[in-house]
Motif scaffolding. Structure first.
Motif: not given
Length: 211
Positions: A44-66
Motif C-alpha cells: 500500500i505504501q508503494l502503490a500510487m493512489p488516485a485520490y489527490l488528498p491521499n497522494l499528498l501524503y504519499k508523494p514518493w508513489t509516482p516513482i515506487t509504483y512502477m
C-alpha cells in the motif's frame, strides 16, 4: 549489443528484488502470524493512489509504483519483465542507456498522470477514486514497447503461434487491447498503459526531429 551494465538489467533487477523481498516478508509473517499485515502495508505504501488528498501524503508513489507488483498475480510481473527484456534489448541496440532510463521513468510518470486525471475527471470512477490505487511496471513497459516500435516499426520478432511479426503491428495490437479493456475490471491499468504508450511515441518523434 546490450551489455550487463545496461539500465535494462538494472530496472528488471529492481522490479524482481522488490517483488521477492516483499514476497519473502509475506511468507514469513504468514507462517508465524497466520496473516500478512506487514507485506500488505508495504504494498500500500508503494502503490500510487488516485485520490489527490491521499497522494499528498504519499508523494514518493509516482516513482515506487512502477517498480512494485501485486504478490497475488505472478503473471503480471512475469509478462511485464519479459516484454521489457525483449523490447529493451532492441531499444538499446539503437539508442543508449540514458534514453532507455528516460523512457522507462517518464513513461511510468505519464501513465501515473493520465491515471490520476482520469479517475478524478470521469464520472464512472467517482465512487472508487478515494480507494483506487495502481501498481506495476506496465505503463513504463508500454512506453518502451511503443518507443521501440516507433523507432524501428519494420523490425520483426518471432512470436509463438504467430511467427515473424513486425513491431508496428505488435504496437497496434498493444494499444487496441488497452483501449478495448478500459471498460473492463482493470480500467485504471489500461489507462496508465496508454499514458506510457503516448510518452514513448512522442519521445521518439521528438528525438527524430532533433528535440
Amino acid at each position: 549489443m546490450v551489455q550487463s551494465g545496461s539500465r535494462l538489467y538494472l530496472f528488471i533487477g529492481i522490479n524482481l528484488i522488490v517483488f521477492i523481498a516483499v514476497g519473502l516478508i509475506r511468507v514469513i509473517e504468514f507462517l508465524f502470524t497466520k496473516g500478512t499485515p506487514v507485506s500488505d502495508w508495504i504494498n500500500i505504501q508503494l502503490a500510487m493512489p488516485a485520490y489527490l488528498p491521499n497522494l499528498l501524503y504519499k508523494p514518493w508513489t509516482p516513482i515506487t509504483y512502477m517498480f512494485t507488483h501485486s504478490l497475488s498475480d505472478i503473471f503480471h510481473i512475469l509478462f511485464n519483465m519479459l516484454w521489457l527484456y525483449w523490447m529493451g534489448r532492441i531499444f538499446e541496440e539503437f539508442l543508449n542507456s540514458r534514453q532507455f532510463t528516460f523512457t522507462y521513468l517518464a513513461g511510468g510518470l505519464a501513465g501515473a498522470l493520465l491515471y490520476i486525471i482520469s479517475y478524478n475527471l470521469f464520472p464512472v470512477f467517482e465512487d472508487y477514486v478515494q480507494y483506487a490505487m495502481i501498481l506495476g511496471a506496465s505503463a513504463s513497459v508500454s512506453a518502451v514497447v511503443i518507443a521501440t516500435a516507433t523507432l524501428v516499426p519494420d523490425y520483426s520478432i518471432s512470436l509463438l503461434f504467430f511467427g515473424s511479426v513486425r513491431l508496428k503491428y505488435i504496437a497496434l495490437a498493444y494499444i487496441l487491447l488497452d483501449l478495448l479493456t478500459i471498460a473492463g475490471p482493470n480500467a485504471g491499468g489500461s489507462i496508465a498503459h496508454l499514458g506510457g504508450a503516448l510518452l514513448g511515441f512522442v519521445f521518439i518523434k521528438q528525438l527524430r526531429s532533433g528535440r
